[in-house]
Enzyme design. Structure first.
Site, mmCIF file in Angstrom:
data_model
loop_
_atom_site.group_PDB
_atom_site.id
_atom_site.type_symbol
_atom_site.label_atom_id
_atom_site.label_comp_id
_atom_site.label_asym_id
_atom_site.label_seq_id
_atom_site.Cartn_x
_atom_site.Cartn_y
_atom_site.Cartn_z
ATOM 1 N N GLY A 69 0.584 -1.160 -0.376
ATOM 2 C CA GLY A 69 -0.092 -0.150 0.276
ATOM 3 C C GLY A 69 0.913 1.675 -0.247
ATOM 4 O O GLY A 69 0.711 1.843 -0.214
ATOM 5 N N SER A 198 -1.755 -6.368 -0.572
ATOM 6 C CA SER A 198 -2.713 -7.127 -0.019
ATOM 7 C C SER A 198 -2.842 -8.262 0.944
ATOM 8 O O SER A 198 -3.799 -8.655 1.431
ATOM 9 C CB SER A 198 -1.483 -8.524 -0.828
ATOM 10 O OG SER A 198 -1.642 -9.847 -0.158
ATOM 11 N N CYS A 323 1.771 1.922 10.804
ATOM 12 C CA CYS A 323 3.131 2.934 10.365
ATOM 13 C C CYS A 323 3.695 4.433 11.225
ATOM 14 O O CYS A 323 5.150 4.995 10.743
ATOM 15 C CB CYS A 323 2.666 3.473 8.477
ATOM 16 S SG CYS A 323 2.423 2.378 7.879
#
Length: 374
Positions: A69, A198, A323
């Site tokens: 992503g 994914s 993140c």
């Protein structure tokens, strides 16, 4: 172990794992090679592109694979900007985007591009009025995420898409959290490009994709690159792409059932926490809400303390975006929603997967209540 951090990453499904193993054994050749083994890999790649394109109503030629992503966001935005930068010098995004999106727009600012960061309301929603006010004659690109990874709030993409389309503004959306959970048809919602991953839908890590609309113009950011028509260099990960496709097809096949299950789990979770309602704050919106993600805070309890306390019982949760895990003062979304550091530090997140059970939810809520009462 009770795993409730699926917004960070999901457990790879049995079906995706079996596909990955089979493709690794039988489709190991480079899809660009001219021999028979390479042709077989190429045919599998084409089949994956066809299936994935059908899910979002675009053409197979407009499906491009990435490493996940984060790279999907960067390459989609950069490719769109490079192709359209001659049309204007103003771009739009929001205050609650993923760090990779903010990184791109901060890079644009350093290059002299004017960037508008749209605010959100108390629910974390971007208003149509703020979009209209921000738009200028030289606005060329906008990026608004579909679902926020920390609160689960769903932005009204179709409403934004109609406006941007009418004003000839390229519209990108980070759909990493929504892909596979709610329908995304590019022509219907007026989005020109989306980024997906994914490992958020029970597929393998290291695989993602960008889907462009049929008529969208983009330019390669990698000179002399031949792979994927110049979109991204490097030999494609055929086993990973095949497993990703299997996971995506499975999520779409059971989308309605999965949504209903997640909604039920959410209802039970919130009902079980009723005894804490005087101290409890649930983030999100009453209707524009992905049921899989619950962002919450309990007065008097830091999110980090809740995470570590639950971890003692082998319960995995999060204090926000993985993140941003080293940013103790919270992500951009937390800064947009909360005005004080104390509020941001209370936040923690529960996120379900397709295999989360009712029994697990009841056990976890009991532990949360125990920790909050300590």
């Amino acid at each position: 172990m009770i795993y409730l951090d699926h917004a960070a990453t999901t457990i790879m499904s049995t079906e995706a794992m079996e596909t990955w193993i089979k493709a690794t054994q039988n489709y190991f050749a480079n899809a660009n090679s001219l021999h028979e083994a390479g042709e077989q890999s190429s045919q599998l790649l084409l089949a994956c592109r066809n299936k994935l394109a059908s899910l979002v109503n675009t053409t197979p030629e407009q499906v491009f694979f990435t490493s996940g992503g984060s790279e999907s966001n960067y390459l989609a935005l950069n490719s769109l900007y490079q192709a359209n930068k001659h049309l204007g010098n103003h771009v739009i995004t929001t205050a609650i985007e993923h760090p990779t999106v903010h990184s791109f727009f901060q890079q644009m600012e350093r290059q002299g591009v004017e960037v508008t960061y749209l605010p959100v309301d108390q629910f974390g929603l971007v208003s149509m009025d703020s979009v209209k006010k921000a738009t200028k004659e030289d606005t060329i690109l906008a990026s608004i995420q579909h679902v926020n990874s920390e609160t689960g709030v769903i932005q009204p993409l179709k409403e934004f898409g109609s406006f941007f389309k009418a004003n000839n503004i390229i519209f990108h959306s980070d759909c990493v959290q929504s892909f596979g959970k709610t329908p995304i048809l590019l022509p219907t919602i007026g989005v020109d490009a989306i980024s997906v991953s994914s490992h958020k839908i029970h597929g393998p890590k290291g695989v993602g994709a960008v889907f462009f609309g049929e008529q969208v113009k983009w330019s390669s950011v990698y000179p002399l690159t031949s792979h994927q028509r110049g979109f991204r260099p490097g030999t494609l990960n055929i086993p990973g792409i095949a497993a990703f496709t299997t996971a995506a097809m499975d999520m779409y096949e059971y989308m309605e059932d999965n949504w209903a299950k997640a909604k039920k789990l959410r209802e039970v979770f919130l009902t079980e926490l009723k005894p804490l309602e005087d101290r409890l704050k649930i983030e999100g919106h009453p209707t524009h809400q992905l049921p899989w993600i619950i962002g919450l805070a309990i007065h008097g309890v830091q999110g980090q303390y809740m995470l570590l306390s639950l971890d003692r019982f082998q319960i995995c949760i999060s204090t926000g975006s993985a993140c941003q895990s080293e940013e103790l003062d919270g992500s951009s979304a937390m800064h947009a929603i909360y005005s004080t550091e104390q509020e941001r530090l209370r936040f923690f997140r529960i996120s379900f997967g397709k295999n989360t059970t009712l029994e697990e939810i009841i056990f976890v809520t009991n532990k949360i209540k125990e920790i909050a009462h300590e």
